[in-house]
Design a protein around this motif. Structure first.
Motif, PDB file in Angstrom:
ATOM      1  N   TYR A  89      -7.836   9.088   8.209  1.00 33.17           N
ATOM      2  CA  TYR A  89      -7.155   8.505   7.056  1.00 33.17           C
ATOM      3  C   TYR A  89      -7.752   7.133   6.769  1.00 33.17           C
ATOM      4  O   TYR A  89      -7.831   6.288   7.657  1.00 33.17           O
ATOM      5  N   TYR A  90      -8.167   6.937   5.530  1.00 37.27           N
ATOM      6  CA  TYR A  90      -8.770   5.678   5.092  1.00 37.27           C
ATOM      7  C   TYR A  90      -7.807   5.017   4.112  1.00 37.27           C
ATOM      8  O   TYR A  90      -7.429   5.615   3.114  1.00 37.27           O
ATOM      9  N   LEU A  91      -7.399   3.781   4.399  1.00 38.17           N
ATOM     10  CA  LEU A  91      -6.509   3.038   3.514  1.00 38.17           C
ATOM     11  C   LEU A  91      -7.359   2.189   2.577  1.00 38.17           C
ATOM     12  O   LEU A  91      -8.050   1.268   3.013  1.00 38.17           O
ATOM     13  N   LEU A 106      -6.001   7.043   1.243  1.00 40.04           N
ATOM     14  CA  LEU A 106      -4.679   6.606   0.807  1.00 40.04           C
ATOM     15  C   LEU A 106      -4.860   5.324   0.004  1.00 40.04           C
ATOM     16  O   LEU A 106      -5.462   4.361   0.481  1.00 40.04           O
ATOM     17  N   GLU A 107      -4.369   5.309  -1.225  1.00 41.24           N
ATOM     18  CA  GLU A 107      -4.490   4.129  -2.083  1.00 41.24           C
ATOM     19  C   GLU A 107      -3.318   3.186  -1.808  1.00 41.24           C
ATOM     20  O   GLU A 107      -2.178   3.610  -1.735  1.00 41.24           O
ATOM     21  N   ALA A 108      -3.623   1.901  -1.654  1.00 41.28           N
ATOM     22  CA  ALA A 108      -2.596   0.894  -1.408  1.00 41.28           C
ATOM     23  C   ALA A 108      -2.770  -0.224  -2.427  1.00 41.28           C
ATOM     24  O   ALA A 108      -3.799  -0.903  -2.449  1.00 41.28           O
ATOM     25  N   ALA A 116      -6.753   6.367  12.056  1.00 37.40           N
ATOM     26  CA  ALA A 116      -6.955   5.386  10.998  1.00 37.40           C
ATOM     27  C   ALA A 116      -8.446   5.079  10.983  1.00 37.40           C
ATOM     28  O   ALA A 116      -9.021   4.700  11.996  1.00 37.40           O
ATOM     29  N   SER A 131     -11.469   3.017   9.166  1.00 38.31           N
ATOM     30  CA  SER A 131     -11.896   1.965   8.244  1.00 38.31           C
ATOM     31  C   SER A 131     -13.354   2.114   7.843  1.00 38.31           C
ATOM     32  O   SER A 131     -13.801   1.480   6.901  1.00 38.31           O
ATOM     33  N   SER A 178      -7.827  -0.367  -0.598  1.00 36.80           N
ATOM     34  CA  SER A 178      -7.143  -1.385  -1.399  1.00 36.80           C
ATOM     35  C   SER A 178      -8.183  -2.179  -2.179  1.00 36.80           C
ATOM     36  O   SER A 178      -9.386  -1.954  -2.060  1.00 36.80           O
TER      37      SER A 178
END
Length: 76
Positions: free
Chosen positions: A40-42, A69-71, A16, A18, A44
């Motif tokens: 993986y970058y979340l 990953l779009e949230a 993960a 950031s 938002s």
């Protein structure tokens, strides 16, 4: 155990990412000592655009594959 030992013993995995200091260190170590790691970058509405740009730049410089990953957390 050294951080390098972990990535040498666990040559592949997912991180993960950031773009902050802690996860950047892990991405660097995985790129240097691991073999097949993926970041993986979340993303938002709460992250400014420069954070994503910085994360992409660092992943590219380290030759670390990265998936964004779009949230849509506001829709929940």
């Amino acid at each position: 155990m050294q951080l390098s030992d972990f990535f040498e013993q666990n040559s592949s995995g997912a991180l993960a990412f950031s773009g902050g200091t802690d996860s950047s260190l892990l991405v660097w170590a995985a790129a240097k000592y691991g073999k097949d790691w993926h970041a993986y970058y979340l993303h938002s509405a709460f992250q400014p655009a420069f954070e994503l740009a910085d994360a992409k730049r660092l992943a590219e410089e380290l030759h670390m594959p990265m998936t964004v990953l779009e949230a849509d957390v506001l829709s929940v």
